[in-house]
Design an enzyme around this catalytic site. Sequence first.
Site, short mmCIF file in Angstrom:
data_model
loop_
_atom_site.label_atom_id
_atom_site.label_comp_id
_atom_site.label_asym_id
_atom_site.label_seq_id
_atom_site.Cartn_x
_atom_site.Cartn_y
_atom_site.Cartn_z
N LEU A 115 0.86 -1.19 0.00
CA LEU A 115 0.00 0.00 0.00
C LEU A 115 0.89 1.24 0.00
CD1 LEU A 115 -2.51 -1.12 2.79
CD2 LEU A 115 -3.10 -0.78 0.39
N HIS A 116 0.66 2.13 -0.93
CA HIS A 116 1.43 3.38 -0.89
C HIS A 116 0.68 4.58 -1.45
CE1 HIS A 116 2.14 2.47 -5.11
NE2 HIS A 116 2.58 3.69 -5.27
N ARG A 117 -0.53 4.38 -1.98
CA ARG A 117 -1.27 5.51 -2.55
C ARG A 117 -1.67 6.48 -1.44
NH1 ARG A 117 -0.40 5.63 -7.40
NH2 ARG A 117 -0.15 3.55 -8.20
N ASP A 126 -2.45 -1.54 -3.86
CA ASP A 126 -2.99 -0.36 -4.54
C ASP A 126 -2.03 0.11 -5.64
OD1 ASP A 126 -0.96 0.80 -3.08
OD2 ASP A 126 -2.27 2.06 -1.85
#
Length: 369
Positions: free
Chosen positions: A209-211, A282
Amino acid sequence: MRLTLVAGARPNFMKIAPLMREIRRVNASDGADISVRLVHTGQHYDANMSGQFFDQLGIPPPQANLEVGSGSQAEQTAQIMVRFEKDLAANPCDLLLVVGDVTSTMACTIVAKKMNTAVAHVEAGIRSFDMTMPEEINRMVTDALADQFFTTSRHANEQLRRSGTSEERIHFVGNTMIDSLVFSLPRLVPPAVWGDLGLAAGGYAVVTLHRPANVDVPVTLRRLLDEVSAAVRGAPVIFPVHPRTRKALAQMPGWSNIHQVEPMGYFEFMYLVKNARAVLTDSGGIQEETTYLGVPCLTLRDNTERPETALVGTNEIIGTNPAAIAPALERVFAGAWKKGGIPELWDGKAAERIIATVRRLASAQVGAQ
Ligand code: UD1
């Protein structure tokens, strides 16, 4: 001909590696005379976000590193533009090749066009229609200015046509990200966490997850991970943590079955993905990689700019509501996930088609002069 290639952030490196390799090949054995200048903007700079990808994928050291580092969207864009303008003025080229949708892609495209330099965009035409994503703005600006468009899917071709791009500038070539994956399959190696936890194929899940929408608000990130932790039926979850996400996680207690590890090298990460029971992500690139590998992918976003991964591949857009995670994982554990196929032209030969097209366009131009 003089070609300049730009790379700035992690997903760019997998896209330029096959292009650099193909240029070397046609120069050495196919009578081509392409001089290539690789410019690294320095948007990603940590060894584990940048350096190890150059080493593993055999990308030669860049001729220039603009060392822009971190900053707000405007700061990064401005720094890249100021520094790239100087670099391009000192080292003019016949064509600038930009890849993907990161800030470096957009910033260098603007600079080049204002200096009357032709630009070709690799991975053109994809759209999420989600204007809260910085990448969507990067895609729209880049595609509004570029001269030639290399695409990964027929959806992208259609999108470009709809925005008025003439047919002869659209080149459906396949996916350079998949070129890198095909190249790497015989080279994959288990990451350290594989031995540390005694992982086995099909016995664990991977989450990335990094958005900004998922990680910049701590309560959002926490709810997603609470749900993942509860829904995997005690299986270990491996979570290579992006630097952006690390900041938010620092304030949270942790989950006993979610193992947070540093960002991995490409060969290690792909080994982990290839053998996973499921991937929750994501990321854009991971939707493509899981499709190629036939691994169930649960995309924790409300949209995708890569619809073929859901229409043809193993990807499903689960959304950002944590309640959707458990029912989707149920289907994975019940063996009821779709099997999926590989999208058209995702065959490891996109870079060959791109460089052949670049050479054809260059010789047509010389012929016309
Ligand atoms: C960028 C791209 C995104 C891509 C992602 C892959 C844009 C707008 N976004 O997002 O499309 O999917 O890379 O990783 O271009 N940081 C480090 N070390 C690094 C790089 C970044 O610590 O080597 C930190 C920065 O200080 C910053 C955060 O990570 O706080 C985010 O980095 P940034 O380049 O702004 O965007 P990403 O979220 O990585």
